[in-house]
Design a protein around this motif. Structure first.
Motif, short mmCIF file in Angstrom:
data_model
loop_
_atom_site.label_atom_id
_atom_site.label_comp_id
_atom_site.label_asym_id
_atom_site.label_seq_id
_atom_site.Cartn_x
_atom_site.Cartn_y
_atom_site.Cartn_z
N ALA A 96 0.84 -1.20 0.00
CA ALA A 96 0.00 0.00 0.00
C ALA A 96 0.87 1.25 0.00
O ALA A 96 2.05 1.22 0.39
N SER A 97 0.27 2.36 -0.42
CA SER A 97 0.92 3.68 -0.29
C SER A 97 0.23 4.44 0.82
O SER A 97 -0.99 4.37 0.97
N LEU A 98 1.02 5.15 1.63
CA LEU A 98 0.41 5.84 2.75
C LEU A 98 1.20 7.06 3.19
O LEU A 98 2.43 7.10 3.08
N PHE A 99 0.45 8.06 3.66
CA PHE A 99 1.00 9.19 4.39
C PHE A 99 1.01 8.82 5.87
O PHE A 99 0.07 8.18 6.37
N ILE A 100 2.03 9.24 6.60
CA ILE A 100 2.04 9.17 8.06
C ILE A 100 2.50 10.53 8.57
O ILE A 100 3.60 10.98 8.22
N ASN A 101 1.69 11.17 9.41
CA ASN A 101 2.08 12.51 9.86
C ASN A 101 2.68 12.50 11.25
O ASN A 101 3.13 11.48 11.76
N ILE A 102 2.69 13.65 11.89
CA ILE A 102 3.38 13.85 13.16
C ILE A 102 2.58 13.22 14.31
O ILE A 102 1.36 13.23 14.30
N GLY A 103 3.31 12.69 15.31
CA GLY A 103 2.63 12.18 16.50
C GLY A 103 3.32 10.96 17.08
O GLY A 103 3.88 10.14 16.34
N THR A 104 3.27 10.84 18.39
CA THR A 104 3.93 9.71 19.05
C THR A 104 3.21 8.39 18.76
O THR A 104 3.87 7.34 18.67
N THR A 105 1.89 8.43 18.61
CA THR A 105 1.17 7.20 18.24
C THR A 105 1.59 6.75 16.84
O THR A 105 1.76 5.55 16.59
N ASN A 106 1.78 7.71 15.94
CA ASN A 106 2.20 7.36 14.59
C ASN A 106 3.60 6.76 14.55
O ASN A 106 3.91 5.93 13.69
N GLU A 107 4.45 7.15 15.49
CA GLU A 107 5.77 6.53 15.57
C GLU A 107 5.66 5.07 16.00
O GLU A 107 6.39 4.21 15.49
N ALA A 108 4.74 4.78 16.91
CA ALA A 108 4.49 3.39 17.30
C ALA A 108 3.94 2.60 16.11
O ALA A 108 4.28 1.42 15.91
N ILE A 109 3.08 3.23 15.32
CA ILE A 109 2.53 2.58 14.13
C ILE A 109 3.64 2.24 13.14
O ILE A 109 3.66 1.15 12.55
N ALA A 110 4.56 3.16 12.94
CA ALA A 110 5.67 2.92 12.02
C ALA A 110 6.44 1.66 12.40
O ALA A 110 6.83 0.86 11.53
N LYS A 111 6.67 1.46 13.69
CA LYS A 111 7.38 0.26 14.14
C LYS A 111 6.60 -1.00 13.81
O LYS A 111 7.18 -2.01 13.39
N GLU A 112 5.28 -0.96 13.97
CA GLU A 112 4.45 -2.13 13.69
C GLU A 112 4.40 -2.44 12.20
O GLU A 112 4.19 -3.59 11.81
N LEU A 113 4.59 -1.43 11.37
CA LEU A 113 4.52 -1.63 9.92
C LEU A 113 5.76 -2.32 9.36
O LEU A 113 5.78 -2.71 8.18
N LEU A 114 6.78 -2.47 10.17
CA LEU A 114 8.03 -3.06 9.68
C LEU A 114 7.86 -4.51 9.26
O LEU A 114 8.70 -5.06 8.53
N ASP A 115 6.81 -5.16 9.72
CA ASP A 115 6.54 -6.54 9.31
C ASP A 115 5.85 -6.62 7.95
O ASP A 115 5.63 -7.71 7.44
N HIS A 116 5.47 -5.47 7.39
CA HIS A 116 4.82 -5.44 6.09
C HIS A 116 5.83 -5.56 4.94
O HIS A 116 7.04 -5.45 5.15
N THR A 117 5.28 -5.71 3.76
CA THR A 117 6.11 -5.84 2.56
C THR A 117 5.73 -4.78 1.54
O THR A 117 4.53 -4.53 1.31
#
Length: 262
Positions: A96-117
């Motif tokens: 998928a393509s996605l925007f991720i903006n500012i925020g501490t919750t979004n930083e946690a989301i970025a870590k969880e996305l590392l299992d994606h391809t």
């Protein structure tokens, strides 16, 4: 209102303070049938979370013009943010393509996305970029603009123009507060303008926020819940906010629950 759990009591304290503007320790202690000492501890906890403002003898509504410091926000509701992040990651498909903006919750989301391809990620958050840039099969694009030193956010007119050049499958945003009328609120005008551009250029807008953001006040209006497609949170909203979200056609996903309603 005796025998409430501490969590439930905290929620009710915030509601009372927001409704009345200021409530004394004595009145709160009487209302909840607890000791003044217990109530002072509750107020201290809520003040540390910036959910109320502590005064000698009582508490008032939290300020709507100033957010909590980044380092403190990063620690607050950390388990809840991690649960939300896992739920968001479940919603995002590979490639998928996605925007991720500012925020501490979004930083946690970025870590969880590392299992994606094969994700293509556009961000105005230096911390998010640092987290996801090491994944070889990810395409990571970082927005240009002014770097905000306190939290690594990138903001400004150049950032808005940059974001507007793309059209992504998902836009993942954070928020500082959701008002009782469904307004999405934040503290920084420039950050809000970038988030508005992100919303405009995403096919599906996903808001990730923990339960403390419901009913929290901030000065700048970002938009309305009707601008969202999906809201991911750690606890089911109360009846009022649940009705607002349902009327706006927003799908609510609760971490650790198989709950979807729209």
């Amino acid at each position: 209102m005796a025998n409430l759990s501490q969590t439930a009591r905290h929620e009710h304290i915030v509601e009372l303070v927001n409704a009345k503007g200021f409530v004394s320790v004595e009145d709160l202690a009487s209302h909840f049938e607890v000791t003044p000492q217990t109530m002072r501890r509750d107020i201290n906890t809520l003040a540390a979370e910036n959910r109320v403002r502590r005064f000698h003898g009582g508490a008032s509504a939290a300020p709507s013009t100033q957010n909590i410091e980044y380092a403190q926000r990063k620690l607050q509701q950390s388990p809840e943010k991690n649960r939300i992040a896992k739920r968001v990651a479940q919603h995002i498909p590979d490639h998928a393509s996605l925007f991720i903006n500012i925020g501490t919750t979004n930083e946690a989301i970025a870590k969880e996305l590392l299992d994606h391809t094969g994700l293509k990620i556009i961000t105005n958050n230096l911390h998010v970029a640092a987290i996801v840039s090491g994944k070889e099969d990810f395409d990571v694009i970082i927005a240009g603009g002014k770097v905000r030193s306190r939290d690594g956010g990138i903001i400004g007119e150049a950032t808005m123009d940059f974001v507007s050049q793309f059209r992504t499958d998902f836009g993942i945003i954070g928020i500082s507060g959701i008002d009782d009328d469904g307004s999405l609120l934040d503290f920084d005008y420039q950050e809000v303008r970038v988030a508005q551009a992100l919303i405009k250029n995403s096919r599906q807008v996903l808001l990730a926020c923990d339960h403390t953001k419901f009913g929290r006040h901030a000065m700048i209006k970002l938009g309305q819940v009707s601008d969202l497609n999906v809201l991911v949170t750690d606890r089911a909203p109360d009846e009022h906010f649940r009705s607002l979200l349902q009327e706006a056609g927003v799908t609510t996903l609760v971490a650790d629950e198989d709950l979807e309603s729209n």
